[in-house]
Design a protein around this motif. Structure first.
Motif, PDB file in Angstrom:
ATOM      1  N   LEU A  40       0.856  -1.172   0.000  1.00 37.73           N
ATOM      2  CA  LEU A  40       0.000   0.000   0.000  1.00 37.73           C
ATOM      3  C   LEU A  40       0.894   1.225   0.000  1.00 37.73           C
ATOM      4  O   LEU A  40       1.744   1.378   0.877  1.00 37.73           O
ATOM      5  N   SER A  41       0.737   2.064  -0.998  1.00 39.07           N
ATOM      6  CA  SER A  41       1.559   3.261  -1.117  1.00 39.07           C
ATOM      7  C   SER A  41       0.663   4.487  -1.001  1.00 39.07           C
ATOM      8  O   SER A  41       0.051   4.918  -1.983  1.00 39.07           O
ATOM      9  N   VAL A  42       0.551   5.023   0.210  1.00 35.83           N
ATOM     10  CA  VAL A  42      -0.303   6.185   0.463  1.00 35.83           C
ATOM     11  C   VAL A  42       0.352   7.090   1.489  1.00 35.83           C
ATOM     12  O   VAL A  42       1.168   6.652   2.296  1.00 35.83           O
ATOM     13  N   SER A  43      -0.046   8.342   1.471  1.00 38.51           N
ATOM     14  CA  SER A  43       0.403   9.295   2.473  1.00 38.51           C
ATOM     15  C   SER A  43      -0.481   9.155   3.705  1.00 38.51           C
ATOM     16  O   SER A  43      -1.701   9.129   3.600  1.00 38.51           O
ATOM     17  N   ALA A  44       0.115   9.060   4.865  1.00 36.73           N
ATOM     18  CA  ALA A  44      -0.647   8.902   6.099  1.00 36.73           C
ATOM     19  C   ALA A  44      -1.414  10.170   6.450  1.00 36.73           C
ATOM     20  O   ALA A  44      -2.369  10.117   7.216  1.00 36.73           O
ATOM     21  N   ALA A  45      -1.040  11.297   5.875  1.00 36.79           N
ATOM     22  CA  ALA A  45      -1.672  12.569   6.216  1.00 36.79           C
ATOM     23  C   ALA A  45      -2.874  12.909   5.342  1.00 36.79           C
ATOM     24  O   ALA A  45      -3.677  13.760   5.713  1.00 36.79           O
ATOM     25  N   SER A  46      -3.034  12.267   4.200  1.00 32.94           N
ATOM     26  CA  SER A  46      -4.131  12.625   3.300  1.00 32.94           C
ATOM     27  C   SER A  46      -5.111  11.460   3.149  1.00 32.94           C
ATOM     28  O   SER A  46      -4.779  10.313   3.441  1.00 32.94           O
ATOM     29  N   PRO A  47      -6.326  11.730   2.663  1.00 32.15           N
ATOM     30  CA  PRO A  47      -7.306  10.660   2.467  1.00 32.15           C
ATOM     31  C   PRO A  47      -6.815   9.639   1.433  1.00 32.15           C
ATOM     32  O   PRO A  47      -6.127   9.992   0.469  1.00 32.15           O
ATOM     33  N   VAL A  48      -7.170   8.387   1.651  1.00 30.38           N
ATOM     34  CA  VAL A  48      -6.790   7.328   0.728  1.00 30.38           C
ATOM     35  C   VAL A  48      -7.736   7.381  -0.475  1.00 30.38           C
ATOM     36  O   VAL A  48      -8.956   7.414  -0.290  1.00 30.38           O
ATOM     37  N   PRO A  49      -7.221   7.397  -1.706  1.00 26.46           N
ATOM     38  CA  PRO A  49      -8.076   7.453  -2.891  1.00 26.46           C
ATOM     39  C   PRO A  49      -8.989   6.226  -2.985  1.00 26.46           C
ATOM     40  O   PRO A  49      -8.628   5.125  -2.567  1.00 26.46           O
ATOM     41  N   THR A  50     -10.177   6.421  -3.542  1.00 22.06           N
ATOM     42  CA  THR A  50     -11.158   5.347  -3.691  1.00 22.06           C
ATOM     43  C   THR A  50     -10.600   4.197  -4.512  1.00 22.06           C
ATOM     44  O   THR A  50     -10.864   3.032  -4.210  1.00 22.06           O
ATOM     45  N   SER A  51      -9.815   4.488  -5.525  1.00 24.56           N
ATOM     46  CA  SER A  51      -9.240   3.427  -6.362  1.00 24.56           C
ATOM     47  C   SER A  51      -8.314   2.523  -5.548  1.00 24.56           C
ATOM     48  O   SER A  51      -8.289   1.306  -5.749  1.00 24.56           O
ATOM     49  N   VAL A  52      -7.578   3.083  -4.605  1.00 20.80           N
ATOM     50  CA  VAL A  52      -6.687   2.301  -3.759  1.00 20.80           C
ATOM     51  C   VAL A  52      -7.507   1.426  -2.808  1.00 20.80           C
ATOM     52  O   VAL A  52      -7.200   0.254  -2.594  1.00 20.80           O
ATOM     53  N   ILE A  53      -8.582   1.986  -2.254  1.00 22.92           N
ATOM     54  CA  ILE A  53      -9.454   1.226  -1.355  1.00 22.92           C
ATOM     55  C   ILE A  53     -10.100   0.061  -2.097  1.00 22.92           C
ATOM     56  O   ILE A  53     -10.129  -1.063  -1.595  1.00 22.92           O
ATOM     57  N   ASN A  54     -10.593   0.305  -3.308  1.00 16.76           N
ATOM     58  CA  ASN A  54     -11.209  -0.762  -4.102  1.00 16.76           C
ATOM     59  C   ASN A  54     -10.205  -1.865  -4.430  1.00 16.76           C
ATOM     60  O   ASN A  54     -10.529  -3.053  -4.374  1.00 16.76           O
ATOM     61  N   ARG A  55      -8.986  -1.491  -4.777  1.00 21.84           N
ATOM     62  CA  ARG A  55      -7.943  -2.471  -5.067  1.00 21.84           C
ATOM     63  C   ARG A  55      -7.612  -3.289  -3.813  1.00 21.84           C
ATOM     64  O   ARG A  55      -7.456  -4.507  -3.872  1.00 21.84           O
ATOM     65  N   LEU A  56      -7.547  -2.618  -2.685  1.00 21.41           N
ATOM     66  CA  LEU A  56      -7.272  -3.288  -1.419  1.00 21.41           C
ATOM     67  C   LEU A  56      -8.364  -4.315  -1.102  1.00 21.41           C
ATOM     68  O   LEU A  56      -8.065  -5.436  -0.709  1.00 21.41           O
ATOM     69  N   TYR A  57      -9.613  -3.947  -1.282  1.00 27.73           N
ATOM     70  CA  TYR A  57     -10.724  -4.872  -1.030  1.00 27.73           C
ATOM     71  C   TYR A  57     -10.652  -6.085  -1.958  1.00 27.73           C
ATOM     72  O   TYR A  57     -10.930  -7.192  -1.541  1.00 27.73           O
ATOM     73  N   LYS A  58     -10.264  -5.848  -3.190  1.00 27.70           N
ATOM     74  CA  LYS A  58     -10.157  -6.957  -4.151  1.00 27.70           C
ATOM     75  C   LYS A  58      -9.038  -7.921  -3.759  1.00 27.70           C
ATOM     76  O   LYS A  58      -9.203  -9.126  -3.809  1.00 27.70           O
ATOM     77  N   ILE A  59      -7.913  -7.401  -3.317  1.00 25.91           N
ATOM     78  CA  ILE A  59      -6.767  -8.236  -2.953  1.00 25.91           C
ATOM     79  C   ILE A  59      -7.025  -8.990  -1.646  1.00 25.91           C
ATOM     80  O   ILE A  59      -6.756 -10.176  -1.541  1.00 25.91           O
ATOM     81  N   THR A  60      -7.559  -8.285  -0.641  1.00 29.36           N
ATOM     82  CA  THR A  60      -7.692  -8.861   0.691  1.00 29.36           C
ATOM     83  C   THR A  60      -9.010  -9.602   0.911  1.00 29.36           C
ATOM     84  O   THR A  60      -9.113 -10.424   1.802  1.00 29.36           O
ATOM     85  N   GLY A  61     -10.037  -9.265   0.125  1.00 31.93           N
ATOM     86  CA  GLY A  61     -11.338  -9.875   0.319  1.00 31.93           C
ATOM     87  C   GLY A  61     -12.133  -9.216   1.436  1.00 31.93           C
ATOM     88  O   GLY A  61     -13.181  -9.701   1.849  1.00 31.93           O
ATOM     89  N   LEU A  62     -11.664  -8.078   1.941  1.00 33.48           N
ATOM     90  CA  LEU A  62     -12.350  -7.367   3.010  1.00 33.48           C
ATOM     91  C   LEU A  62     -13.484  -6.524   2.469  1.00 33.48           C
ATOM     92  O   LEU A  62     -13.482  -6.131   1.305  1.00 33.48           O
ATOM     93  N   THR A  63     -14.446  -6.210   3.319  1.00 35.75           N
ATOM     94  CA  THR A  63     -15.514  -5.271   2.996  1.00 35.75           C
ATOM     95  C   THR A  63     -15.732  -4.374   4.190  1.00 35.75           C
ATOM     96  O   THR A  63     -15.309  -4.693   5.308  1.00 35.75           O
ATOM     97  N   LEU A  64     -16.393  -3.254   3.942  1.00 42.60           N
ATOM     98  CA  LEU A  64     -16.689  -2.338   5.064  1.00 42.60           C
ATOM     99  C   LEU A  64     -17.725  -2.938   5.911  1.00 42.60           C
ATOM    100  O   LEU A  64     -18.659  -3.087   6.163  1.00 42.60           O
TER     101      LEU A  64
END
Length: 64
Positions: A40-64
């Motif tokens: 995961l390549s993101v800045s801890a100070a700014s909001p995480v982009p939606t595209s990164v969150i969607n990719r993360l959910y696809k890789i990990t299988g997690l949901t909100l």
């Protein structure tokens, strides 16, 4: 769906993923059960982009 790094990190670690490596704004997590690894390549100070969150959910299988 806006999420900051802290809440995203908490969600991932609560679901069996462990932070194994960090260098600057690049975080690498590993799941002990499945041996999957994702980066995961993101800045801890700014909001995480939606595209990164969607990719993360696809890789990990997690949901909100």
């Amino acid at each position: 769906m806006h999420m900051n790094f802290t809440s995203l990190n908490n969600l991932v670690t609560e679901n069996g993923w462990t932070l194994v490596r960090q260098l600057g704004n690049v975080y690498q997590y590993k799941n002990k059960e499945t041996e999957k690894v994702f980066t995961l390549s993101v800045s801890a100070a700014s909001p995480v982009p939606t595209s990164v969150i969607n990719r993360l959910y696809k890789i990990t299988g997690l949901t909100l």
